[in-house]
Design a protein around this motif. Structure first.
Motif, PDB file in Angstrom:
ATOM      1  N   GLY A 157      29.883  40.548  33.849  1.00 45.56           N
ATOM      2  CA  GLY A 157      29.012  41.328  34.712  1.00 45.56           C
ATOM      3  C   GLY A 157      28.457  40.476  35.847  1.00 45.56           C
ATOM      4  N   LEU A 158      27.589  41.076  36.627  1.00 49.54           N
ATOM      5  CA  LEU A 158      26.986  40.395  37.767  1.00 49.54           C
ATOM      6  C   LEU A 158      25.684  39.730  37.353  1.00 49.54           C
ATOM      7  CD1 LEU A 158      27.538  43.063  40.549  1.00 49.54           C
ATOM      8  CD2 LEU A 158      28.854  40.985  40.174  1.00 49.54           C
ATOM      9  N   TYR A 159      25.305  38.741  38.115  1.00 48.17           N
ATOM     10  CA  TYR A 159      24.019  38.085  37.865  1.00 48.17           C
ATOM     11  C   TYR A 159      22.896  38.984  38.354  1.00 48.17           C
ATOM     12  CZ  TYR A 159      26.233  33.673  36.653  1.00 48.17           C
ATOM     13  OH  TYR A 159      26.954  32.707  36.022  1.00 48.17           O
ATOM     14  N   THR A 160      21.766  38.944  37.655  1.00 52.55           N
ATOM     15  CA  THR A 160      20.614  39.748  38.049  1.00 52.55           C
ATOM     16  C   THR A 160      19.799  38.981  39.097  1.00 52.55           C
ATOM     17  OG1 THR A 160      19.239  38.808  36.317  1.00 52.55           O
ATOM     18  CG2 THR A 160      20.499  40.789  35.753  1.00 52.55           C
ATOM     19  N   TRP A 161      18.917  39.703  39.777  1.00 57.87           N
ATOM     20  CA  TRP A 161      18.093  39.070  40.808  1.00 57.87           C
ATOM     21  C   TRP A 161      17.223  37.953  40.255  1.00 57.87           C
ATOM     22  CZ3 TRP A 161      19.411  38.952  45.502  1.00 57.87           C
ATOM     23  CH2 TRP A 161      20.075  40.013  46.089  1.00 57.87           C
ATOM     24  N   PRO A 162      16.623  38.093  39.086  1.00 57.42           N
ATOM     25  CA  PRO A 162      15.840  36.963  38.553  1.00 57.42           C
ATOM     26  C   PRO A 162      16.694  35.718  38.313  1.00 57.42           C
ATOM     27  CG  PRO A 162      15.236  38.977  37.415  1.00 57.42           C
ATOM     28  CD  PRO A 162      16.418  39.309  38.275  1.00 57.42           C
ATOM     29  N   GLU A 163      17.943  35.917  37.887  1.00 54.33           N
ATOM     30  CA  GLU A 163      18.822  34.757  37.700  1.00 54.33           C
ATOM     31  C   GLU A 163      19.160  34.104  39.037  1.00 54.33           C
ATOM     32  OE1 GLU A 163      21.472  35.822  33.774  1.00 54.33           O
ATOM     33  OE2 GLU A 163      21.942  36.880  35.651  1.00 54.33           O
ATOM     34  N   ILE A 164      19.443  34.921  40.030  1.00 52.78           N
ATOM     35  CA  ILE A 164      19.764  34.392  41.365  1.00 52.78           C
ATOM     36  C   ILE A 164      18.551  33.683  41.962  1.00 52.78           C
ATOM     37  CG2 ILE A 164      20.379  35.044  43.726  1.00 52.78           C
ATOM     38  CD1 ILE A 164      22.064  37.323  42.477  1.00 52.78           C
ATOM     39  N   ALA A 165      17.365  34.269  41.782  1.00 50.02           N
ATOM     40  CA  ALA A 165      16.138  33.631  42.285  1.00 50.02           C
ATOM     41  C   ALA A 165      15.898  32.302  41.589  1.00 50.02           C
ATOM     42  CB  ALA A 165      14.949  34.562  42.091  1.00 50.02           C
ATOM     43  N   ALA A 166      16.194  32.228  40.290  1.00 56.80           N
ATOM     44  CA  ALA A 166      16.030  30.957  39.567  1.00 56.80           C
ATOM     45  C   ALA A 166      17.012  29.914  40.087  1.00 56.80           C
ATOM     46  CB  ALA A 166      16.239  31.188  38.071  1.00 56.80           C
ATOM     47  N   PHE A 167      18.245  30.319  40.390  1.00 62.03           N
ATOM     48  CA  PHE A 167      19.240  29.391  40.940  1.00 62.03           C
ATOM     49  C   PHE A 167      18.768  28.835  42.284  1.00 62.03           C
ATOM     50  CE2 PHE A 167      22.860  31.901  38.712  1.00 62.03           C
ATOM     51  CZ  PHE A 167      22.575  31.272  37.517  1.00 62.03           C
ATOM     52  N   ILE A 168      18.308  29.740  43.138  1.00 62.17           N
ATOM     53  CA  ILE A 168      17.867  29.329  44.479  1.00 62.17           C
ATOM     54  C   ILE A 168      16.634  28.437  44.396  1.00 62.17           C
ATOM     55  CG2 ILE A 168      16.926  30.177  46.667  1.00 62.17           C
ATOM     56  CD1 ILE A 168      18.798  32.619  46.320  1.00 62.17           C
ATOM     57  N   SER A 169      15.677  28.804  43.550  1.00 63.12           N
ATOM     58  CA  SER A 169      14.453  28.002  43.457  1.00 63.12           C
ATOM     59  C   SER A 169      14.727  26.615  42.877  1.00 63.12           C
ATOM     60  CB  SER A 169      13.384  28.726  42.639  1.00 63.12           C
ATOM     61  OG  SER A 169      13.794  28.838  41.294  1.00 63.12           O
ATOM     62  N   ALA A 170      15.673  26.507  41.942  1.00 63.26           N
ATOM     63  CA  ALA A 170      16.015  25.193  41.385  1.00 63.26           C
ATOM     64  C   ALA A 170      16.645  24.303  42.456  1.00 63.26           C
ATOM     65  CB  ALA A 170      16.954  25.349  40.202  1.00 63.26           C
ATOM     66  N   PHE A 171      17.489  24.890  43.286  1.00 60.99           N
ATOM     67  CA  PHE A 171      18.116  24.115  44.358  1.00 60.99           C
ATOM     68  C   PHE A 171      17.089  23.693  45.404  1.00 60.99           C
ATOM     69  CE2 PHE A 171      20.307  23.863  48.481  1.00 60.99           C
ATOM     70  CZ  PHE A 171      21.136  22.794  48.203  1.00 60.99           C
ATOM     71  N   ILE A 172      16.234  24.607  45.809  1.00 62.89           N
ATOM     72  CA  ILE A 172      15.195  24.285  46.796  1.00 62.89           C
ATOM     73  C   ILE A 172      14.256  23.220  46.248  1.00 62.89           C
ATOM     74  CG2 ILE A 172      13.178  25.225  48.004  1.00 62.89           C
ATOM     75  CD1 ILE A 172      14.776  27.807  48.386  1.00 62.89           C
ATOM     76  N   SER A 173      13.937  23.302  44.974  1.00 61.45           N
ATOM     77  CA  SER A 173      13.090  22.291  44.343  1.00 61.45           C
ATOM     78  C   SER A 173      13.739  20.910  44.404  1.00 61.45           C
ATOM     79  CB  SER A 173      12.818  22.685  42.899  1.00 61.45           C
ATOM     80  OG  SER A 173      12.107  21.677  42.238  1.00 61.45           O
ATOM     81  N   ALA A 174      15.038  20.822  44.160  1.00 62.01           N
ATOM     82  CA  ALA A 174      15.739  19.535  44.236  1.00 62.01           C
ATOM     83  C   ALA A 174      15.729  18.995  45.662  1.00 62.01           C
ATOM     84  CB  ALA A 174      17.174  19.691  43.735  1.00 62.01           C
ATOM     85  N   VAL A 175      15.898  19.872  46.646  1.00 58.99           N
ATOM     86  CA  VAL A 175      15.871  19.432  48.050  1.00 58.99           C
ATOM     87  C   VAL A 175      14.477  18.944  48.435  1.00 58.99           C
ATOM     88  CG1 VAL A 175      16.101  20.212  50.438  1.00 58.99           C
ATOM     89  CG2 VAL A 175      17.806  20.882  48.746  1.00 58.99           C
ATOM     90  N   ILE A 176      13.450  19.653  48.016  1.00 58.12           N
ATOM     91  CA  ILE A 176      12.069  19.240  48.323  1.00 58.12           C
ATOM     92  C   ILE A 176      11.752  17.902  47.658  1.00 58.12           C
ATOM     93  CG2 ILE A 176       9.639  19.812  47.927  1.00 58.12           C
ATOM     94  CD1 ILE A 176      10.411  22.751  48.426  1.00 58.12           C
ATOM     95  N   ASN A 177      12.181  17.728  46.410  1.00 59.97           N
ATOM     96  CA  ASN A 177      11.977  16.447  45.731  1.00 59.97           C
ATOM     97  C   ASN A 177      12.652  15.314  46.482  1.00 59.97           C
ATOM     98  OD1 ASN A 177      10.450  17.559  43.703  1.00 59.97           O
ATOM     99  ND2 ASN A 177      12.153  17.745  42.281  1.00 59.97           N
ATOM    100  N   PHE A 178      13.852  15.551  46.972  1.00 61.56           N
ATOM    101  CA  PHE A 178      14.577  14.538  47.738  1.00 61.56           C
ATOM    102  C   PHE A 178      13.815  14.175  49.010  1.00 61.56           C
ATOM    103  CE2 PHE A 178      17.522  13.459  51.150  1.00 61.56           C
ATOM    104  CZ  PHE A 178      18.131  12.335  50.619  1.00 61.56           C
ATOM    105  N   VAL A 179      13.333  15.176  49.718  1.00 59.99           N
ATOM    106  CA  VAL A 179      12.605  14.922  50.969  1.00 59.99           C
ATOM    107  C   VAL A 179      11.315  14.146  50.691  1.00 59.99           C
ATOM    108  CG1 VAL A 179      11.357  16.047  52.864  1.00 59.99           C
ATOM    109  CG2 VAL A 179      13.608  16.867  52.197  1.00 59.99           C
ATOM    110  N   ILE A 180      10.608  14.485  49.623  1.00 59.93           N
ATOM    111  CA  ILE A 180       9.369  13.779  49.285  1.00 59.93           C
ATOM    112  C   ILE A 180       9.669  12.324  48.931  1.00 59.93           C
ATOM    113  CG2 ILE A 180       7.523  13.614  47.567  1.00 59.93           C
ATOM    114  CD1 ILE A 180       7.506  16.699  47.533  1.00 59.93           C
ATOM    115  N   ILE A 181      10.690  12.107  48.120  1.00 59.15           N
ATOM    116  CA  ILE A 181      11.061  10.734  47.748  1.00 59.15           C
ATOM    117  C   ILE A 181      11.462   9.935  48.984  1.00 59.15           C
ATOM    118  CG2 ILE A 181      12.805   9.364  46.530  1.00 59.15           C
ATOM    119  CD1 ILE A 181      12.710  11.509  44.319  1.00 59.15           C
TER     120      ILE A 181
END
Length: 132
Positions: A55-79
């Motif tokens: 089946g397809l991914y639900t919006w909460p799953e997609i939002a979790a994927f996007i937020s995890a990636f954005i979090s990694a990018v923000i951590n990189f920029v802060i470091i």
């Protein structure tokens, strides 16, 4: 013991050692970005293509994927920002130390009348004979 500590300090603050340490830290932070990209974007696409995820991914799953990636990018920029500021402070301290070591002793001054260079302790200019 004091000489040993001075030698260690000189070694640890050499440019190539500091650059290597910063490279290792930045590499670790960048690894987190690549891992987040792979786990949150590439792997779900492969799961859908191969049928591992039904089946397809639900919006909460997609939002979790996007937020995890954005979090990694923000951590990189802060470091990266913290390392930049730390390296800038180290370089500034190093430059101040070099300036203190390189300041030559002043032994002459300029005559205010004829602008010639005279000894610092002179009370009369040897060129124009004016009193200082």
């Amino acid at each position: 013991m004091k000489k040993f500590l001075e030698e260690f300090k000189a070694f640890a603050l050499k440019g190539n050692v500091v650059d290597l340490a910063i490279g290792m830290i930045i590499g670790g932070a960048f690894t987190a970005i690549v891992t987040a990209l792979t786990a949150n974007f590439i792997q779900p696409i492969l799961d859908l293509a191969t049928g591992a995820h039904k089946g397809l991914y639900t919006w909460p799953e997609i939002a979790a994927f996007i937020s995890a990636f954005i979090s990694a990018v923000i951590n990189f920029v802060i470091i990266a920002l913290v390392l930049f500021l730390l390296l800038k402070a180290i370089n500034k301290l190093s430059d101040l130390k070099k300036k203190d070591e390189e300041v030559p002793a002043v032994t002459t001054k300029t005559c205010p009348y004829c602008k010639s260079e005279i000894d610092l302790e002179a009370t009369r200019c040897p060129h124009c004979t004016s009193e200082l």
